[in-house]
Enzyme design. Structure first.
Site, PDB file in Angstrom:
ATOM      1  N   HIS A  77      52.190 135.454  12.240  1.00 36.62           N
ATOM      2  CA  HIS A  77      52.923 134.924  13.040  1.00 36.62           C
ATOM      3  C   HIS A  77      53.448 134.544  14.357  1.00 36.62           C
ATOM      4  CE1 HIS A  77      55.945 132.351  11.899  1.00 36.62           C
ATOM      5  NE2 HIS A  77      55.949 131.840  13.108  1.00 36.62           N
ATOM      6  N   ASP A 122      50.778 134.965   5.808  1.00 36.75           N
ATOM      7  CA  ASP A 122      51.607 135.042   7.135  1.00 36.75           C
ATOM      8  C   ASP A 122      53.107 136.961   6.664  1.00 36.75           C
ATOM      9  OD1 ASP A 122      52.808 134.576   9.164  1.00 36.75           O
ATOM     10  OD2 ASP A 122      53.731 132.934   9.173  1.00 36.75           O
ATOM     11  N   GLN A 209      62.750 127.535  14.543  1.00 35.00           N
ATOM     12  CA  GLN A 209      62.390 128.843  15.510  1.00 35.00           C
ATOM     13  C   GLN A 209      63.203 129.840  16.404  1.00 35.00           C
ATOM     14  OE1 GLN A 209      61.420 125.514  15.033  1.00 35.00           O
ATOM     15  NE2 GLN A 209      59.504 125.832  14.681  1.00 35.00           N
ATOM     16  N   GLY A 210      62.471 131.092  15.943  1.00 35.14           N
ATOM     17  CA  GLY A 210      62.936 132.613  16.250  1.00 35.14           C
ATOM     18  C   GLY A 210      63.423 132.755  14.658  1.00 35.14           C
ATOM     19  N   ASP A 211      63.371 132.503  14.213  1.00 38.54           N
ATOM     20  CA  ASP A 211      63.948 132.512  13.236  1.00 38.54           C
ATOM     21  C   ASP A 211      62.547 133.650  12.291  1.00 38.54           C
ATOM     22  OD1 ASP A 211      66.730 132.707  13.027  1.00 38.54           O
ATOM     23  OD2 ASP A 211      66.001 130.740  12.551  1.00 38.54           O
ATOM     24  N   SER A 212      61.463 133.137  12.970  1.00 40.86           N
ATOM     25  CA  SER A 212      60.515 133.796  11.681  1.00 40.86           C
ATOM     26  C   SER A 212      60.684 134.754  11.791  1.00 40.86           C
ATOM     27  CB  SER A 212      59.409 132.763  12.325  1.00 40.86           C
ATOM     28  OG  SER A 212      58.715 131.570  12.220  1.00 40.86           O
TER      29      SER A 212
HETATM   30  N1  ARG Z   1      57.585 129.529  12.683  1.00 43.81           N
HETATM   31  C1  ARG Z   1      59.523 129.547  12.915  1.00 43.81           C
HETATM   32  C2  ARG Z   1      59.457 130.545  13.619  1.00 43.81           C
HETATM   33  O1  ARG Z   1      59.027 131.119  14.735  1.00 43.81           O
HETATM   34  C3  ARG Z   1      59.913 129.089  11.858  1.00 43.81           C
HETATM   35  C4  ARG Z   1      60.258 127.932  11.513  1.00 43.81           C
HETATM   36  C5  ARG Z   1      61.210 127.976  10.259  1.00 43.81           C
HETATM   37  N2  ARG Z   1      60.773 126.163  10.440  1.00 43.81           N
HETATM   38  C6  ARG Z   1      61.730 125.756   8.919  1.00 43.81           C
HETATM   39  N3  ARG Z   1      62.114 125.060   8.768  1.00 43.81           N
HETATM   40  N4  ARG Z   1      62.715 126.745   8.265  1.00 43.81           N
HETATM   41  O2  ARG Z   1      60.652 131.173  14.687  1.00 43.81           O
END
Ligand code: ARG
Length: 265
Positions: A77, A122, A209-212
Site C-alpha cells: 500500500h 500487503d 501513520q508513516g510507519d507502514s
Molecule cells: N497504514 C499506516 C501507514 O500507512 C500504518 C498504520 C498502522 N496502524 C496501527 N495502528 N498499527 O503508515
C-alpha cells in the site's frame, strides 16, 4: 462497519503518504483516546544510532527494511504498480533523517505483491539504483516458528494518532495477539493466513501513520533479528482493543524470495 473502519484507516494512510506534512489535517483523530497522548512510534522511545541498521525511510512517507543490498521490503500500500520506478528516495544508515551521514539512494524498480487489491498481500520490494553494502540486512521469517512472543517495531511515523512524522527513529515493543482474539476486536476483518496482530489490550503502544512498510521483528534462536511482520493497518493508533495489524511475513516468504531473485537479488 468494521470494513468501513478499515477503509478509513487505509485512506488515512494513503493521504498521509501523499500529503506528507498534512497528516494532522486528514487523519481521523477526533476520537483519539487519552492513551494516545503518549509521545513516540506511539508509546515508544528513541532508537540508538546503529541499533537497527536495516531500517529504511522511504520518500513517499513509509518505512522499509533492507532485505538485501539492493532491495527494500515494504508494504504494497506504500507503492504503485509493478514496474520501472525512479521516483522513490530511500534514506538509510541513520536514526536522524537530517543527519549529514545519511545514505540516500534512488529506486529503479518497484515490485508490488501480485494480486494486491488493498486487502491482504500487503508487501512489495523496491530495488535501489545502487547497492548499499555498508549496512546489515534483515532476514525474513520463513516459517511460523517466530510468529509469537514479543516483537520490536520501529519507524519515523506519527508518535500519536494524527501526529506529525518524526525526525528521529522511534522504537517500541508489542506482544503478539492471536488471530482469533484480533478478529474479535476487528469483527472478522483480519485475514488469519496473511496477517499477524500485535499490541496491548489497553492500547498505548503501536505503530502509526508513516510507519507502514516498516518491519516488525524479534530475536531468532541465535539472538539475531528476524522479520515477522510489515506494518500494514489498524483502527487509529494505540487505541485500546485495536492492535496493530501486520503482513505475516512467513506466509509470503517464498514469494518474496522468488521476487527478490527475479529482481537480481
Ligand atoms: N497504514 C499506516 C501507514 O500507512 C500504518 C498504520 C498502522 N496502524 C496501527 N495502528 N498499527 O503508515
Amino acid at each position: 462497519m468494521v470494513r468501513w473502519r478499515r477503509f478509513l484507516g487505509r485512506m488515512a494512510a494513503v493521504l498521509a503518504v501523499v500529503t506528507a506534512g498534512a497528516v494532522t489535517a486528514v487523519a481521523p483523530a477526533a476520537a483519539a483516546p487519552a492513551g494516545d497522548m503518549t509521545p513516540y512510534v506511539v508509546g515508544g522511545t528513541r532508537a540508538a544510532q546503529g541499533e537497527f541498521p536495516f531500517m529504511v525511510r522511504l520518500s513517499m512517507g513509509c518505512g522499509g527494511a533492507l532485505y538485501s543490498p539492493r532491495l527494500v521490503l515494504t508494504a504494497a500500500h506504500c507503492v504503485g504498480r509493478t514496474g520501472a520506478n525512479t521516483s522513490i528516495t530511500a534514506t538509510l544508515g541513520v536514526v536522524d533523517l537530517q543527519s549529514s551521514s545519511r545514505i540516500q539512494v534512488r529506486s529503479n524498480y518497484v515490485y508490488r505483491a501480485p494480486g494486491y487489491n488493498g486487502n491482504g498481500d500487503d508487501w512489495a520490494l523496491i530495488r535501489l539504483a545502487t547497492p548499499v553494502t555498508s549496512l546489515a540486512t534483515l532476514k525474513i521469517a520463513t516459517s511460523t516458528a517466530y510468529d509469537n512472543g514479543t516483537f520490536t517495531v520501529a519507524g519515523w511515523g506519527a508518535a500519536r494518532e494524527g501526529g506529525a512524522q518524526q525526525r528521529y527513529l522511534l522504537k517500541a515493543t508489542v506482544p503478539f495477539v492471536d488471530d482469533t482474539t484480533c478478529n474479535r476486536y476487528y469483527g472478522g476483518d483480519v485475514i488469519p493466513s496473511e496477517e499477524i496482530c500485535a499490541g496491548y489490550a489497553s492500547g498505548g503502544v503501536d505503530t502509526c501513520q508513516g510507519d507502514s512498510g516498516g518491519p516488525m521483528f524479534r530475536p531468532d534462536a541465535a539472538g539475531a533479528w528476524i522479520q515477522v511482520g510489515i506494518v500494514s493497518w489498524g483502527n487509529g493508533c494505540a487505541r485500546p482493543n485495536y492492535p496493530g495489524v501486520y503482513t505475516q511475513v512467513s506466509t509470503f516468504a517464498s514469494a518474496i524470495q522468488s521476487a527478490a531473485t527475479s529482481l537480481g537479488g
